[in-house]
Scaffold this motif. Structure first.
Motif, short mmCIF file in Angstrom:
data_model
loop_
_atom_site.label_atom_id
_atom_site.label_comp_id
_atom_site.label_asym_id
_atom_site.label_seq_id
_atom_site.Cartn_x
_atom_site.Cartn_y
_atom_site.Cartn_z
N THR A 35 3.67 10.30 4.10
CA THR A 35 2.33 10.33 4.70
C THR A 35 1.35 11.08 3.81
O THR A 35 0.24 10.61 3.54
N ILE A 156 6.18 3.49 7.87
CA ILE A 156 5.03 3.47 8.79
C ILE A 156 4.08 4.61 8.43
O ILE A 156 2.99 4.71 8.98
N PRO A 159 0.51 2.99 7.07
CA PRO A 159 -0.61 2.89 8.02
C PRO A 159 -0.83 4.19 8.78
O PRO A 159 -1.96 4.51 9.16
N GLY A 160 0.26 4.98 8.97
CA GLY A 160 0.13 6.24 9.67
C GLY A 160 -0.79 7.21 8.96
O GLY A 160 -1.61 7.89 9.58
N TYR A 298 -5.41 1.13 11.92
CA TYR A 298 -4.14 1.45 11.27
C TYR A 298 -3.03 1.74 12.27
O TYR A 298 -1.85 1.54 11.97
N VAL A 299 -3.38 2.21 13.45
CA VAL A 299 -2.37 2.37 14.51
C VAL A 299 -1.80 1.00 14.87
O VAL A 299 -0.58 0.85 15.06
N MET A 302 0.68 0.11 12.31
CA MET A 302 1.94 0.83 12.50
C MET A 302 2.84 0.13 13.51
O MET A 302 4.04 -0.05 13.28
N CYS A 356 -2.63 -5.66 9.74
CA CYS A 356 -1.33 -5.77 10.40
C CYS A 356 -0.38 -6.68 9.62
O CYS A 356 0.80 -6.37 9.44
N PHE A 359 0.67 -4.94 6.24
CA PHE A 359 1.64 -3.87 6.45
C PHE A 359 2.95 -4.38 7.03
O PHE A 359 4.02 -3.85 6.71
#
Length: 451
Positions: A35, A156, A159-160, A298-299, A302, A356, A359
């Motif tokens: 991250t 993840i 995007p996280g 971005y959530v 994920m 989406c 990712f």
């Protein structure tokens, strides 16, 4: 039957308990490290909202500086991975995080385009081989059938990091301390966690499965046995050295597909804050409000990553999961560019769908190399794929910035990025066709032997 603490465990329960312990020990920590890595890599997009004006950078200058990170990454990726196999993943990951933290802090003090280019290039050099290091490290602690889910567990973070970083970075832009602008504090404050985690990493991770003390003897023996058996079966299929893996047809095909994918991916990610700011001006959104909207986008990415990885593992299929995600991303990106001038909300919806898709392809894609290569060969293949692919991260942002300066609009740039996604999907769908069959056959044979 195997006993653990007086409790009788059958092989299924032993597998479940061991995998759970490995996941709880490794995935959260590696997720946190990754991250911070992604945050320090892409926060340049948010810094650009102030930095470009303060330093007089054009879109082309910014695009080149944002992308040149990947040139340094490309040059040192394979040599770095080779070094990692000699000194151990624990030491190498620690070294990477500490050096990139120092360089990320220096980013706050750039003044000229060449200083910008140099700092970004050195940041790429410092971070090179970090991702293949983590994939290689995890492959030593998981059975092949759990690879996609394990990879998704820390991936993840991509995007996280953006979901967290979007509102955080736009907030930091508002800081004005010690006669330093918000974009300077953004670089400094988001780099400090990397320095801390790099030191912790040296003491927290184990070099290899045999060294761990957080598994019981029964769990460790079972995991060593099953992973060793899988390694031997992979070696029977393709017994490659590190160098030989770099010339494998399937590895080169994956590298080419990943290159075009990253052209599209980084082209949109690096400029997304700038694109979103332009779109949001008609609605009078503040910069910080825009950060929250980007975070929500971005959530969604994920959630998509986890759903795709779980479905890919459940169906034991990788290639078409990758293709479906990339095609969806390309189509949505092009549609977003066409509706941007007439419907802002719809444009953001399709930008979200595009993210989406981009990712979602990650986990099944990176589960492919370890499925037919092992040990040093897998490390070399992952490094080559990642280095060539991330070279697309150099071209994507630069081309987007160049087209924007040339046309005055992001529409043509987004269409170009969508086409790049289509090319990537074509390569994975058709040029990897034989490899896909071979991978599926090897997996089926392995399952038949162990059943």
């Amino acid at each position: 039957m195997v006993t653990q603490g007086g409790i009788i465990l059958d092989p299924i329960n032993l597998e479940r308990s061991t995998t759970k312990k490995v996941t709880l020990r490794l995935i959260p920590f590696l997720f946190l490290c990754f991250t911070i890595s992604i945050l320090d890599r892409v926060n340049i997009g948010f810094a650009a909202l102030q930095m470009n004006e303060d330093l007089g950078f054009s879109n082309a200058v910014f695009g080149l500086g944002a992308g040149i990170f990947f040139l340094g990454y490309f040059l040192l990726e394979v040599p770095g991975s080779a070094m990692m196999t000699k000194v151990g993943a624990r030491r190498w990951i620690s070294r990477i995080m500490i050096t990139w933290a120092v360089i990320a802090i220096l980013m706050a003090f750039i003044q000229t385009p060449w200083q910008f280019y140099t700092a970004r290039f050195l940041l790429g050099v410092a971070e090179a081989s970090f991702y293949p290091c983590m994939v290689f490290y995890l492959s030593g602690f998981y059975q092949t059938k759990h690879h996609a889910k394990a990879i998704a567990g820390f991936m993840i973070a991509i995007p996280g990091a953006n979901a967290i970083g979007s509102p955080l970075s736009t907030y930091l832009l508002g800081i004005d301390w010690l006669n330093m602008a918000g974009w300077q504090w953004l670089f400094i404050l988001e780099a400090i966690p990397a320095l801390i985690l790099g030191i912790i990493c040296f003491f927290y991770l184990d070099d290899k499965l045999e060294d761990v003390k957080w598994l019981t003897n029964e769990e460790k023996k079972w995991l060593i046995d099953v992973t060793t058996k899988e390694k031997l079966e992979k070696q029977e299929a393709k017994h490659y050295t590190f160098a030989q893996a770099l010339k494998d047809r399937d590895v080169l095909t994956l590298s080419l597909g990943y290159f075009f994918w990253m052209v599209g991916y980084y082209g949109i990610v690096m400029f997304l804050p700038t694109i979103s700011e332009g779109l949001s001006k008609t609605t009078s959104l503040s910069t910080h409000a825009m950060g929250w909207i980007l975070g929500l986008m971005y959530v969604c990415a994920m959630v998509t990553m986890m759903l795709v990885s779980n479905h890919s593992d459940k169906k034991n299929e990788r290639r078409f999961h990758v293709v479906a995600c990339l095609v969806t991303s390309g189509v949505a990106l092009i549609i977003s560019s066409y509706v941007a001038s007439t419907n802002i909300v719809l444009s953001f919806v399709f930008l979200t769908i595009s993210l989406c898709g981009a990712f979602g392809a990650y986990s099944p894609f990176w589960a492919i190399p370890p499925s037919f290569l092992t040990e040093a060969a897998a490390a070399g293949a992952i490094a080559l794929i990642n280095s060539i692919g991330n070279l697309g991260g150099f071209f994507g942002p630069y081309i987007v910035g160049y087209i924007k300066d040339l046309t005055g609009s992001f529409n043509a740039s987004m269409t170009f990025l969508g086409i790049s996604m289509f090319v990537a999907s074509f390569i994975v769908a058709f040029l990897l066709k034989q490899s896909g069959r071979a991978i599926k056959k090897n997996t089926v044979d392995r399952l038949e032997k162990t059943s």
